[in-house]
Design an enzyme around this catalytic site. Structure first.
Site: not given
Ligand code: HDE
Length: 742
Positions: A89, A162, A353, A376
């Protein structure tokens, strides 16, 4: 540092915080604004600068001297201007706004920001792509992030979702794998922001739990027309808890008020070159123009006793609850009405987060969500290098923060006194604990009883039923788009083995028709028979063995809500962009009359011509050109209009760019209107198979969104038909006309 000062006035009776209203965040952030107007430039130490152009040198042509503290400060700042981009993202666009409930949700949750329909809670939203790096194009095929930070009177609540309802994997343990596979390949770092390469499809062909999400990513939902026109989903099942302690399962949905619409793939690819900021620009410009993006928050609520009544597990994030089983309940509306002042300070530094929760909202044991609860905060530490990122303006709650969290890089709060531990008597025992009644956060007391075990529940084993549901629920056009998306994606996969595995192991388990059609386009032998019935039986027998899992649950075979086409309402054309193609000698009356009709409906009409500057109509009136052909294209508009005017049309007939503009808009199924001699120009293009108004006729002709009128004495019906055609978004029946170039 500015802090929330105690003021007497309270606008919200429930509020923890003085002066709580939708502007509280804006006012808080304004205290950090830098004021340049009428100011002297200073160093970071506040010393006034006398020369910002020349470094301090030993002689006019000599070397720069180390003691030049101003030069060193500037260069050091510059060298440290970036922070690590998000690992996923990375490319995002943000906006401020507010959220307001329609009615009290007290029956379902005690969350304060959902109690009073009069209260507007400030929000910051960040939309993003998932895979590409920070400078990548907006319109790539990808899921979009839809993350919302609610600055509530009980602290910050983040809904980090999402634009797609399921996810690729069931357990967070696999997240690094799916992301590595999606990202550019490890050796070459090719391709940027695209799944169309061997490593992703290798992974996908080996991980059947991704099948459902693949259908979403291959569908048009991966190509939103605008951030303002896409849905949002919380993905996981969460919990809402009311004042009496009663909990219910909850799934979150954001519904765009303008409706859910997409681009077509050819258009998306071209936009990535012509305007890589397409979605970001659209968001920014609509807010600047007062066309505020609006989304309705809806929930699906499930009683705890009904947890096991579905034919899937509510804790499995690769599954959705079809709306036909549990209808959406409207909660309230979010309006995004303010652009950020500074991209870095706000959109880049905002830190979401899923564990930022407020009383009345809690998580479940969904293993993907559980992993996110760790990731997060950890990722923010990597980005900011300090846990004190919560103190910067965009992340700071609007209510007072009071705790003994330690120092660390960039600590801004100044804890006074010697006491920094709890319990204490020297500090009078403060800061004190809050009971539930005093809005203290108390985790939902779920009973847990199990063995420590590295295993997945059997109730997570059915990977295909909802992929099948998605495929079956699509319109024919949407199914064709999925097939074509696979022709593109798998067409870029070099390994034939991977292509075969995708067709036989994944697609043929979803639909034999899908597998056979895809096979044809990617040089793979179509599978001989249906695998689906076999898999379904296996899945069923596995399930039957499970005692307390989902067995004879509720199910649906068709979910029109999944299809953008089937659930589309002919709608408003508010904020839609219409290109008007003219040259000198155009018919002013036709131009103005249609332009007014468009404007009355909230659409934007832009004049396009070969060159910028002024153009004269046949009766000598001047209009200004908004864009020249070299800086724009049909892909940047929702519809086109060609007014008459003999000279104008004759000039444009000789212009290849104009012909291309019309062909492309036709091929992308957009509404096209032509009046008077404008109809002759449409005839000069390559568009085929539609009926156009014949010479000498007074009749208005509307064939598949191509609206033509020769006799222009009454333009009202013409404008009306054009507005309706734009409101239908696209006219898909034209897509099959393979002979029209785009
Ligand atoms: Fe994320 N995801 N994600 N994700 N995600 C990040 O956090 C992660 C997942 C989502 O505009 C990271 O700040 C793991 C699902 C959005 O700043 C990180 C898993 C969904 C955004 C991270 C998931 C999301 C992130 C990278 C599986 C939809 C952007 C930077 C266990 C419900 C937020 C950050 C923004 C961002 C980890 C799965 C949505 C790496 C480990 C499912 C919208 O922490």
């Amino acid at each position: 540092m500015p802090e929330n000062k105690d003021k007497k006035k309270k606008t919200n009776p429930n509020s923890n915080s003085p002066d709580f209203d939708e502007n509280i965040k804006k006012k808080q952030m304004e205290e950090y604004h830098m004021d340049y107007k009428g100011q002297y430039m200073t160093t970071d130490q506040g010393v006034r600068v006398s020369d910002a152009d020349n470094s301090l040198k030993a002689g006019e042509r000599g070397p720069t001297i180390m003691e030049d503290f101003h030069f060193r400060e500037r260069m050091t700042h510059f060298d440290h201007e970036s922070i690590p981009e998000r690992i996923v993202h990375a490319r995002g666009s943000g906006a401020h706004g507010y959220f307001q409930p329609y009615e009290s949700m007290s029956e379902y949750t005690k969350a304060k920001f959902l109690q009073d329909p009069k209260v507007k809670t400030p929000v910051f939203v960040r939309f993003s792509t998932v895979v590409g790096s920070r400078g990548s194009a907006d319109t790539v095929r990808d899921a979009r992030g839809f993350a919302t930070k609610f600055y509530t009177e009980e602290g910050n609540y983040d809904l980090v979702g999402n634009n797609m309802a399921p996810f690729f994997i069931q357990d967070g343990m696999k997240f690094p794998d799916v992301v590595h596979a999606l990202k550019p390949m490890a050796d070459s770092e090719i391709p940027q922001a695209s799944a169309a390469h061997d490593t992703f499809w290798d992974f996908a062909s080996l991980v059947p739990e991704a099948a459902h999400m693949l259908m979403w990513v291959l569908s048009d939902r991966a190509l939103p027309r605008s951030f303002r026109m896409m849905e949002g989903f919380g993905v996981h099942t969460f919990r809402w808890i009311n004042e009496a302690g009663k909990a219910r399962f909850v799934k979150f949905h954001w519904r765009p008020v303008l409706g859910t619409y997409s681009l077509v793939w050819d258009e998306a690819q071209k936009l990535a070159g012509k305007d890589p900021d397409w979605l970001r620009r659209d968001l920014w410009e609509s807010i600047e123009m007062g066309d505020y993006p609006e989304f309705e928050l809806c929930v699906q609520l499930v009683e705890e006793k009904d947890e096991h009544t579905f034919d899937f597990d509510l804790l499995d994030p690769t599954k959705i609850i079809p709306e036909e089983l549990v209808p959406l309940k409207k909660v309230g509306k979010m309006v995004l009405n303010r652009n950020p002042d500074n991209f870095f300070a706000e959109t880049e530094q905002v830190a979401f987060h899923p564990g930022n929760l407020v009383p009345g909202i809690d998580v479940t044991n969904d293993p993907l969500l559980q992993a996110r609860l760790f990731s997060y905060l950890d990722t923010q530490l990597n980005r900011f290098g300090t846990p004190n990122f919560t103190e910067i303006p965009i992340n700071k709650p609007v209510v007072p923060v009071s705790n003994f969290n330690g120092a660390g890089f960039m600590r801004q709060r100044i804890g006074k006194g010697k006491v920094n531990y709890f319990p204490n008597s020297l500090g009078g025992g403060d800061p004190k604990m809050a009971s539930e009644k005093e809005c203290g956060y108390v985790h939902y007391q779920e009973k847990i009883d199990g063995h420590k075990i590295r295993k997945r529940s059997k109730s997570f084993e059915d990977h295909f039923s909802q992929a099948i549901l998605f495929w079956n629920s699509m319109s024919k056009t949407e199914q064709m788009h999925i097939v074509k998306a696979l022709h593109f994606e798998l067409g870029k996969v070099d390994s034939k083995e991977i292509r075969e595995r995708m067709v036989n192991n994944i697609l043929n388990n979803i639909s034999h028709e899908l597998a056979a059609k895809v096979a044809k386009g990617i040089g793979v032998e179509p599978p001989s028979g249906e695998a689906f019935s076999r898999v379904k039986d296996e899945v069923r027998s596995v399930k039957d063995k499970v005692v307390d899992a989902v067995t004879h649950g509720k199910t649906v075979k068709d979910s029109p809500a999944l299809s953008m086409e089937r659930s589309k309402k002919a709608g408003s054309i508010r904020s839609r962009k219409v290109a008007i193609l003219i040259d000198n000698g155009f018919n002013h009356q036709e131009l103005m009359s249609v332009k007014k009709a468009l404007k009355d409906q909230g659409a934007q009409a832009k004049i396009i011509s070969m060159f910028k500057g002024m153009l004269k109509s046949s009766d000598g009136q001047e209009v200004e050109v908004d864009k020249s052909h070299i800086t724009t294209g049909s892909i940047m508009y929702d519809a086109i209009f060609i007014p008459g005017g003999k000279e104008s049309v004759e000039t444009m007939k000789k212009q290849g760019d104009v012909k291309h503009f019309i062909n492309e808009a036709f091929k992308h199924c957009k509404a096209i209107a032509a009046s008077g001699e404008g109809v002759d120009l449409v005839m000069e293009s390559d568009i085929k198979g539609v009926k156009l108004a014949a010479m000498g006729t007074k009749e208005l002709v509307n064939d598949a969104g191509v609206i033509t009128l020769r006799d222009t004495s009454d333009l009202n019906a013409f404008s009306q038909a054009f507005v309706e055609a734009i409101g239908l978004h696209r006219h898909w029946m034209r897509e099959e006309k393979m002979e029209v170039p785009a």
